[in-house]
Design a protein around this motif. Structure first.
Motif, PDB file in Angstrom:
ATOM      1  N   GLU A 112      -0.414  18.266  -0.606  1.00 56.01           N
ATOM      2  CA  GLU A 112      -0.475  16.851  -0.243  1.00 56.01           C
ATOM      3  C   GLU A 112       0.255  16.547   1.052  1.00 56.01           C
ATOM      4  O   GLU A 112       0.178  15.430   1.565  1.00 56.01           O
ATOM      5  CB  GLU A 112       0.104  15.998  -1.371  1.00 56.01           C
ATOM      6  CG  GLU A 112      -0.708  16.026  -2.651  1.00 56.01           C
ATOM      7  CD  GLU A 112      -2.135  15.565  -2.451  1.00 56.01           C
ATOM      8  OE1 GLU A 112      -2.337  14.529  -1.773  1.00 56.01           O
ATOM      9  OE2 GLU A 112      -3.067  16.240  -2.938  1.00 56.01           O
ATOM     10  N   ARG A 138       2.062   1.898  -3.423  1.00 55.26           N
ATOM     11  CA  ARG A 138       1.017   2.378  -4.321  1.00 55.26           C
ATOM     12  C   ARG A 138       0.755   3.865  -4.131  1.00 55.26           C
ATOM     13  O   ARG A 138       0.327   4.553  -5.061  1.00 55.26           O
ATOM     14  CB  ARG A 138      -0.284   1.583  -4.105  1.00 55.26           C
ATOM     15  CG  ARG A 138      -0.204   0.131  -4.527  1.00 55.26           C
ATOM     16  CD  ARG A 138      -1.595  -0.461  -4.674  1.00 55.26           C
ATOM     17  NE  ARG A 138      -2.368  -0.412  -3.442  1.00 55.26           N
ATOM     18  CZ  ARG A 138      -2.354  -1.349  -2.509  1.00 55.26           C
ATOM     19  NH1 ARG A 138      -1.583  -2.415  -2.670  1.00 55.26           N
ATOM     20  NH2 ARG A 138      -3.104  -1.242  -1.432  1.00 55.26           N
ATOM     21  N   ASN A 139       0.997   4.366  -2.911  1.00 52.39           N
ATOM     22  CA  ASN A 139       0.776   5.779  -2.622  1.00 52.39           C
ATOM     23  C   ASN A 139       2.039   6.619  -2.766  1.00 52.39           C
ATOM     24  O   ASN A 139       2.004   7.831  -2.571  1.00 52.39           O
ATOM     25  CB  ASN A 139       0.226   5.941  -1.202  1.00 52.39           C
ATOM     26  CG  ASN A 139      -1.158   5.339  -1.050  1.00 52.39           C
ATOM     27  OD1 ASN A 139      -1.936   5.327  -1.995  1.00 52.39           O
ATOM     28  ND2 ASN A 139      -1.458   4.825   0.129  1.00 52.39           N
ATOM     29  N   ARG A 154      -6.310  14.104  -4.840  1.00 48.49           N
ATOM     30  CA  ARG A 154      -7.527  13.399  -4.410  1.00 48.49           C
ATOM     31  C   ARG A 154      -8.768  13.892  -5.153  1.00 48.49           C
ATOM     32  O   ARG A 154      -9.864  13.376  -4.954  1.00 48.49           O
ATOM     33  CB  ARG A 154      -7.723  13.570  -2.905  1.00 48.49           C
ATOM     34  CG  ARG A 154      -6.594  12.982  -2.074  1.00 48.49           C
ATOM     35  CD  ARG A 154      -6.832  13.229  -0.588  1.00 48.49           C
ATOM     36  NE  ARG A 154      -5.747  12.731   0.226  1.00 48.49           N
ATOM     37  CZ  ARG A 154      -4.631  13.407   0.477  1.00 48.49           C
ATOM     38  NH1 ARG A 154      -4.467  14.611  -0.023  1.00 48.49           N
ATOM     39  NH2 ARG A 154      -3.667  12.883   1.225  1.00 48.49           N
ATOM     40  N   ARG A 195       0.823  -1.217   0.000  1.00 47.86           N
ATOM     41  CA  ARG A 195       0.000   0.000   0.000  1.00 47.86           C
ATOM     42  C   ARG A 195       0.853   1.261   0.000  1.00 47.86           C
ATOM     43  O   ARG A 195       0.552   2.225  -0.699  1.00 47.86           O
ATOM     44  CB  ARG A 195      -0.911  -0.016   1.229  1.00 47.86           C
ATOM     45  CG  ARG A 195      -1.817   1.212   1.304  1.00 47.86           C
ATOM     46  CD  ARG A 195      -2.759   1.119   2.481  1.00 47.86           C
ATOM     47  NE  ARG A 195      -3.619   2.277   2.550  1.00 47.86           N
ATOM     48  CZ  ARG A 195      -4.537   2.477   3.487  1.00 47.86           C
ATOM     49  NH1 ARG A 195      -4.724   1.563   4.431  1.00 47.86           N
ATOM     50  NH2 ARG A 195      -5.288   3.558   3.478  1.00 47.86           N
ATOM     51  N   ASN A 241       1.903   7.230 -10.403  1.00 45.07           N
ATOM     52  CA  ASN A 241       1.521   8.436  -9.665  1.00 45.07           C
ATOM     53  C   ASN A 241       2.167   9.672 -10.283  1.00 45.07           C
ATOM     54  O   ASN A 241       1.554  10.739 -10.361  1.00 45.07           O
ATOM     55  CB  ASN A 241       1.912   8.304  -8.196  1.00 45.07           C
ATOM     56  CG  ASN A 241       1.061   7.285  -7.467  1.00 45.07           C
ATOM     57  OD1 ASN A 241      -0.031   6.930  -7.927  1.00 45.07           O
ATOM     58  ND2 ASN A 241       1.538   6.789  -6.341  1.00 45.07           N
TER      59      ASN A 241
END
Length: 301
Positions: free
Chosen positions: A189, A106-107, A145, A103, A114
């Motif tokens: 962010e 992925r971020n 987002r 995870r 990304n």
């Protein structure tokens, strides 16, 4: 062992690891010294990257290092700072991550997908396709987002304080390049970081007096309130918002909020969001309402 020792003792060093070792004698790393060959690690996540995107990936990745590790904007980062940073460690760890397996990966800002999304957002904002963003175009910024809604007052401050490029000689209007856009994205962010606070502070300190006061809060919040009314809702009374912000921050001087006051309050990210982003203010304002149904059920029972 130190993080640097762990980085250099990995059994399968990445090109980024060699980059640190080979150039450590320089004492610092400049963004202009980094090439795609130096920077892109030998990792599964980068192996499928289109060669044409390499330069943009490097630019996007390097900008994160510069934003967080070069606070004085000298375009140089000491090797010791670079090697010991969490950002370097994150990039190095990406070498062992398979796509979609973790995870955190992925971020990660360093995930090629990304980075492509950030660049695609920039291209989508650039409606006239001149490679730069005007004030009107930046007003459509939604963040990674897809939720942000910047006010005109804030965008005006961005263009007044951040280096832009004059593309319209008739009006003298400046426009934002991709590098400046990346800083804005990184700041939004990472609102809870000292680097983001430093970025936003120069925008919030409208009067250049080293503090924000009732006038400043009014200046920014009136457009947040106008946007709420435009959508058919009742906006909070500005004086109440002023009182709430001062109550949150608890400044030493009850008439103004200094940089240190905002930093020490641990509420800087909330205050920034309330004053610059309509969606951010609404999220804050609705935080109690979201729990209201449960309270009502308790009362009825």
């Amino acid at each position: 062992r130190s993080r640097l020792q762990r980085l250099r003792s990995r059994p399968c060093p990445t090109r980024f690891g060699w980059f640190l070792d080979e150039r450590s004698s320089l004492g610092a790393v400049s963004k202009n010294h980094v090439s795609a060959q130096d920077f892109i690690p030998e990792m599964p996540l980068a192996s499928s990257m289109d060669d044409k995107f390499h330069a943009f990936y490097v630019f996007t990745a390097v900008r994160r290092f510069m934003f967080f590790l070069d606070p004085k904007r000298r375009s140089r980062i000491p090797i010791a700072t670079l090697a010991a940073s969490d950002i370097s460690f994150e990039l190095h760890e990406m070498a062992d991550v398979a796509a979609g397996s973790d995870r955190a990966a992925r971020n990660s800002w360093f995930l090629p997908d990304n980075a492509k999304r950030v660049y695609s957002d920039y291209l989508e904002l650039d409606e006239d396709h001149n490679g730069m963003l005007s004030k009107a175009e930046l007003l459509n910024f939604r963040g990674l987002r897809g939720e942000a809604r910047l006010t005109k007052a804030f965008v005006e401050r961005v263009y007044a304080e951040i280096i832009t490029y004059r593309t319209n000689e008739a009006t003298g209007e400046g426009e934002m390049d991709f590098k400046t856009y990346l800083d804005l994205v990184l700041a939004f962010e990472n609102l809870a970081t000292p680097q983001a606070l430093a970025y936003f502070w120069r925008l919030l300190d409208v009067k250049k007096q080293g503090s924000i006061d009732v006038f400043t809060i009014n200046y920014f919040f009136r457009e947040v309130a106008d946007s709420i009314r435009d959508e058919g809702y009742d906006a909070p009374i500005t004086a109440d918002v002023v009182d709430e912000i001062f109550d949150m921050v608890k400044p030493k001087d009850p008439t103004k909020i200094t940089y240190d006051d905002l930093r020490d309050s641990k509420q800087a990210h909330t205050v920034i969001s309330m004053l610059t982003d309509v969606a951010g203010f609404l999220a804050y304002d609705n935080r109690e309402h979201m729990m209201q149904p449960e309270d009502d059920d308790l009362e009825e029972s």
